[in-house]
Design a protein around this motif. Structure first.
Motif, mmCIF file in Angstrom:
data_model
loop_
_atom_site.group_PDB
_atom_site.id
_atom_site.type_symbol
_atom_site.label_atom_id
_atom_site.label_comp_id
_atom_site.label_asym_id
_atom_site.label_seq_id
_atom_site.Cartn_x
_atom_site.Cartn_y
_atom_site.Cartn_z
ATOM 1 N N VAL A 18 26.365 27.140 -3.061
ATOM 2 C CA VAL A 18 25.829 28.187 -2.188
ATOM 3 C C VAL A 18 24.887 29.141 -2.901
ATOM 4 C CG1 VAL A 18 27.799 28.042 -0.618
ATOM 5 C CG2 VAL A 18 27.856 29.662 -2.524
ATOM 6 N N GLU A 19 25.085 29.355 -4.201
ATOM 7 C CA GLU A 19 24.197 30.303 -4.888
ATOM 8 C C GLU A 19 22.773 29.763 -5.000
ATOM 9 O OE1 GLU A 19 24.889 29.233 -9.623
ATOM 10 O OE2 GLU A 19 25.880 30.982 -8.743
ATOM 11 N N ASP A 20 22.600 28.454 -4.831
ATOM 12 C CA ASP A 20 21.272 27.852 -4.893
ATOM 13 C C ASP A 20 20.639 27.700 -3.513
ATOM 14 O OD1 ASP A 20 21.584 27.567 -7.638
ATOM 15 O OD2 ASP A 20 22.414 25.528 -7.460
ATOM 16 N N PHE A 21 21.382 28.021 -2.472
ATOM 17 C CA PHE A 21 20.896 27.778 -1.110
ATOM 18 C C PHE A 21 19.749 28.709 -0.748
ATOM 19 C CE2 PHE A 21 21.271 28.945 3.481
ATOM 20 C CZ PHE A 21 20.779 27.751 3.994
ATOM 21 N N SER A 22 18.733 28.109 -0.131
ATOM 22 C CA SER A 22 17.608 28.862 0.408
ATOM 23 C C SER A 22 17.353 28.352 1.819
ATOM 24 C CB SER A 22 16.365 28.659 -0.465
ATOM 25 O OG SER A 22 15.246 29.323 0.098
ATOM 26 N N PRO A 23 17.476 29.205 2.832
ATOM 27 C CA PRO A 23 17.335 28.725 4.216
ATOM 28 C C PRO A 23 15.924 28.248 4.520
ATOM 29 C CG PRO A 23 17.484 31.122 4.163
ATOM 30 C CD PRO A 23 17.786 30.634 2.777
ATOM 31 N N SER A 24 15.840 27.215 5.346
ATOM 32 C CA SER A 24 14.550 26.700 5.804
ATOM 33 C C SER A 24 13.999 27.614 6.891
ATOM 34 C CB SER A 24 14.725 25.287 6.362
ATOM 35 O OG SER A 24 15.529 25.322 7.535
ATOM 36 N N LYS A 25 12.780 27.353 7.324
ATOM 37 C CA LYS A 25 12.184 28.143 8.405
ATOM 38 C C LYS A 25 13.009 28.027 9.677
ATOM 39 C CE LYS A 25 8.223 26.086 8.071
ATOM 40 N NZ LYS A 25 6.833 25.670 8.392
ATOM 41 N N LEU A 31 25.524 28.414 8.655
ATOM 42 C CA LEU A 31 24.965 29.493 7.841
ATOM 43 C C LEU A 31 26.013 30.575 7.574
ATOM 44 C CD1 LEU A 31 21.489 29.743 9.602
ATOM 45 C CD2 LEU A 31 21.964 28.760 7.347
ATOM 46 N N GLN A 32 26.862 30.840 8.558
ATOM 47 C CA GLN A 32 27.921 31.827 8.367
ATOM 48 C C GLN A 32 28.960 31.326 7.368
ATOM 49 O OE1 GLN A 32 28.075 35.059 9.563
ATOM 50 N NE2 GLN A 32 25.955 34.512 10.035
ATOM 51 N N TRP A 37 30.047 32.976 3.963
ATOM 52 C CA TRP A 37 31.449 33.290 3.659
ATOM 53 C C TRP A 37 31.774 32.879 2.222
ATOM 54 C CZ3 TRP A 37 35.803 31.100 1.791
ATOM 55 C CH2 TRP A 37 37.006 31.791 1.991
ATOM 56 N N VAL A 38 31.331 31.687 1.822
ATOM 57 C CA VAL A 38 31.595 31.223 0.459
ATOM 58 C C VAL A 38 30.925 32.153 -0.555
ATOM 59 C CG1 VAL A 38 31.328 29.316 -1.172
ATOM 60 C CG2 VAL A 38 31.828 28.833 1.225
ATOM 61 N N LYS A 39 29.704 32.588 -0.255
ATOM 62 C CA LYS A 39 29.019 33.511 -1.174
ATOM 63 C C LYS A 39 29.827 34.789 -1.369
ATOM 64 C CE LYS A 39 24.154 32.205 -0.527
ATOM 65 N NZ LYS A 39 22.822 32.666 -0.066
ATOM 66 N N GLU A 40 30.302 35.346 -0.268
ATOM 67 C CA GLU A 40 31.049 36.602 -0.358
ATOM 68 C C GLU A 40 32.409 36.399 -1.019
ATOM 69 O OE1 GLU A 40 31.233 38.255 3.534
ATOM 70 O OE2 GLU A 40 29.105 38.825 3.572
#
Length: 488
Positions: A89-96, A369-370, A374-377
């Motif tokens: 998750v720390e590498d995730f970048s959302p698409s358009k 996305l939520q 959640w994993v990030k937090e």
């Protein structure tokens, strides 16, 4: 059997242990390629109880659960090889496309998203048959191609006593025979408007069509003309801005409240009612097939031994470890439920069902996305919790490819159980369904430009996935239905 978790809702076990029974090879029909020849081949285990640590290790060996039944595809033999897929998750970048989903939900919660319900876009008629449109809908449209064709046929009718022109007479009129829909529309619009007020309608020609606009608002309705509205000060305004919820510009939009709750897996009548509605409306299941018992076996029963939160323990999140239902409520109404397992290193997404009336919000994408968030937090409190598991990825099944849209994802090698970047796996899976993925990561280690090429490939994949998402309907982002397993 020992102290195991209850299979009716994930009961707490004192010093829980793993108790499983081998069920051997299973053959069944495939819900992905729709094969009826029992070509779906897997190995099965029945779990009376299983610790979260043991289940985490099984996930990282290609296993997955449906209720209390654990299974692993026999990758070289099954018709649709299924690769475990995960995201750090720390590498995730959302698409358009994913960013648009987030913004749409925020606009909906802010009250600024125009939601077109079926009854809002239908035409209505008063006693004099006049028509009006909602401000956000297109005007009533009448195509004129059939009219133009009828005129040409009339001009070419042989003069045999019928009304119409003879072929020789028609030729004297030159280009009258070549009436185009655009010409017909323009002439009809001029003629009709020249007859005076036609039941409060204004007619305009556009691209060979006649557009009928209402010039008045029907009493007792919220339908307005598609023409620009005029305020009392004489200024003309955009009707889309002035007609939301019956108010004017500067109106106070009613905000909605979204609440997300994480609760232990257990049977909830409200959840079951939502699941039943979802399966019937979205998956077209027959009502008699959507039973409470099958729902319990599939999405409520769990063998995972619950681990409660422990003060000062950085390996257990605040909700604990085990099986959970993540509820999404809008203004107190349950609109979606995500069924997840929370394990020492990941949140494993199992299934999502949602209210069909809210399909316009793309709840499948939004919930993913939520769950990533959640994993990030949770990772702030529990550093070991870093991954989001999306179940199985099946390259040959187009409905499953959305899972790779969460970049940068990894697939599990089915032989050596090493994680391989998706951008490496994708071209290999384009060639054949079963690949020992780790063979190719070893080969690519010697190339100095691997990292640069990887970034380029990720960018290309992101662009392609955005195009795919835009072209698809809302999908259904929860098609991980474990075919041939439910009901075991």
């Amino acid at each position: 059997m020992g102290d195991g978790a209850s299979s009716s809702g994930g009961g707490v076990a004192e010093g829980g242990e793993t108790v499983i029974v081998d069920h051997g090879r299973r053959r069944s029909s495939c819900g992905y390629c729709r094969s009826t020849s029992h070509s779906c081949i897997s190995h099965g285990l029945w779990a009376y109880s299983i610790t979260v640590d043991d289940y985490q290790e099984l996930l990282d060996r290609g296993w997955r659960r449906s209720g209390c039944f654990l299974y692993k595809p026999e990758m070289e033999r099954t018709c649709c090889p299924s690769y475990t897929i995960r995201l750090k998750v720390e590498d995730f970048s959302p698409s358009k496309e994913q960013a648009r989903v987030q913004k749409k939900m925020q606009r909906f919660l802010d009250g600024t998203l125009d939601v077109k319900k079926p009854e809002q876009v239908k035409l209505t008629q008063d006693s004099s048959k006049s028509r009006c449109m909602h401000a956000d809908a297109s005007p009533t449209t009448v195509p004129n191609a059939p009219v133009a064709a009828a005129l040409r046929r009339s001009l070419l009718t042989e003069d045999d006593g019928q009304s119409g022109l003879s072929r020789s007479s028609a030729s004297q009129h030159g280009n009258l025979i070549n009436f185009s829909p655009n010409t017909v529309a323009e002439k009809l619009a001029v003629f009709i408007n020249g007859q005076g007020d036609i039941h409060g309608l204004s007619i305009k020609a556009c691209s060979g069509h006649l557009n009928f606009y209402s010039t008045t608002k029907l009493p007792g309705t919220d339908f307005l003309s598609s023409e620009a509205c005029a305020h009392s000060d004489g200024k003309r305004v955009n009707p889309k801005r002035s007609c939301m919820s019956g108010g004017g510009i500067g109106q106070h939009h009613k905000r909605r409240r979204l609440e997300i709750r994480m609760k232990r897996s257990s049977f909830d009548p409200e959840e079951f009612a939502l699941y039943r509605r979802y399966q019937i409306k979205v998956h077209n299941d027959k009502p008699e097939k959507v039973s409470e018992s099958s729902y319990r076996r599939f999405l409520v029963d769990t063998p995972l031994v619950f681990v409660p939160p422990i003060s000062g323990n950085e390996t257990v999140p605040h909700c604990g470890l085990g099986s959970f239902h993540q509820q999404y409520l809008i203004d107190g109404k349950l609109v979606a439920v995500g069924v997840v397992d929370i394990l020492p290193r990941c949140l494993s997404s199992k299934y999502l069902f949602w209210d069909p009336e809210f399909s316009f919000l793309s709840l499948g994408k939004y919930s993913a996305l939520q769950e990533i968030n959640w994993v990030k937090e949770a990772g702030i409190h529990c550093p070991g919790l870093q991954y989001y598991y999306l179940g199985y990825y099946i390259h040959s099944c187009s409905k499953m490819r959305y899972k790779a849209a969460y970049h940068p994802s990894e697939l599990l090698c089915p032989l050596r159980y090493k994680w391989v970047p998706f951008y490496i796996a994708r071209p290999l899976l384009d060639e054949k369904p079963y690949v020992v993925l780790s063979d190719f990561t070893a080969q690519s280690d010697g190339f100095s430009n691997q990292f640069t090429d990887g970034l380029s490939s990720q960018s290309e994949l992101r662009s392609e996935d955005d195009d795919l998402n835009e072209a698809s309907s809302e999908e259904d982002d929860s098609d991980d239905n474990e075919p041939g397993i439910e009901g075991t």
